[in-house]
Design a protein around this motif. Structure first.
Motif, mmCIF file in Angstrom:
data_model
loop_
_atom_site.group_PDB
_atom_site.id
_atom_site.type_symbol
_atom_site.label_atom_id
_atom_site.label_comp_id
_atom_site.label_asym_id
_atom_site.label_seq_id
_atom_site.Cartn_x
_atom_site.Cartn_y
_atom_site.Cartn_z
ATOM 1 N N MET A 135 36.256 38.011 -99.460
ATOM 2 C CA MET A 135 34.816 37.901 -99.539
ATOM 3 C C MET A 135 34.176 38.779 -98.458
ATOM 4 S SD MET A 135 32.364 34.540 -99.713
ATOM 5 C CE MET A 135 32.935 33.756 -98.257
ATOM 6 N N ILE A 136 34.201 38.378 -97.200
ATOM 7 C CA ILE A 136 33.683 39.199 -96.101
ATOM 8 C C ILE A 136 34.844 40.025 -95.573
ATOM 9 C CG2 ILE A 136 32.634 39.182 -93.798
ATOM 10 C CD1 ILE A 136 30.799 38.046 -95.977
ATOM 11 N N ASN A 137 34.663 41.343 -95.459
ATOM 12 C CA ASN A 137 35.772 42.180 -95.008
ATOM 13 C C ASN A 137 35.484 42.926 -93.712
ATOM 14 O OD1 ASN A 137 34.058 44.187 -95.789
ATOM 15 N ND2 ASN A 137 35.357 44.995 -97.407
ATOM 16 N N GLY A 138 34.388 42.600 -93.051
ATOM 17 C CA GLY A 138 34.093 43.267 -91.790
ATOM 18 C C GLY A 138 32.719 42.887 -91.288
ATOM 19 N N ALA A 139 32.337 43.470 -90.178
ATOM 20 C CA ALA A 139 31.013 43.269 -89.593
ATOM 21 C C ALA A 139 30.498 44.615 -89.113
ATOM 22 C CB ALA A 139 31.084 42.286 -88.428
#
Length: 115
Positions: free
Chosen positions: A1-5
């Protein structure tokens, strides 16, 4: 889902701060076009602290604050705060060429990124 910032640092002199990240901290980067550099960060973690209102801070982490400060000072980095000793770690701050400050932090607690 989230793969980084994606962290954004606002600056009065973005070009100078980009050069600092590229040349002084030697962070790998890509050019997104027209000299707009985007840097790969070291492993990171996020902590949520209580506050009266929204606020955000950026701290760069290191495993040996004294050695890191010595290396950065040799590259002309100005430190804007004395080393502060706390139960959870040691901190200082450094000046960015654009006038901003970034914290520098040696944690004394387990880190989420495993470093």
């Amino acid at each position: 889902m989230i793969n980084g910032a994606h962290v954004i640092v606002y600056s009065r002199d973005a070009e100078a701060d980009r050069a600092f990240l590229r040349d002084v901290l030697e962070w790998p980067h890509v050019d997104a076009g027209g000299g707009w550099l985007i840097f790969r960060l070291p492993p990171a973690e996020v902590a949520v602290h209580p506050a009266d209102g929204p606020s955000h801070e950026l701290y760069l982490m290191c495993s040996d604050l004294a050695a890191t400060m010595e290396q950065l000072a040799a590259r002309g980095v100005e430190f804007t705060a004395p080393v502060s000793e706390a139960r959870w770690g040691r901190t200082t701050a450094l000046r960015l060429p654009g006038g901003g400050e970034v914290g520098l932090y040696e944690p004394r607690h387990p880190t989420a990124h495993g470093g």
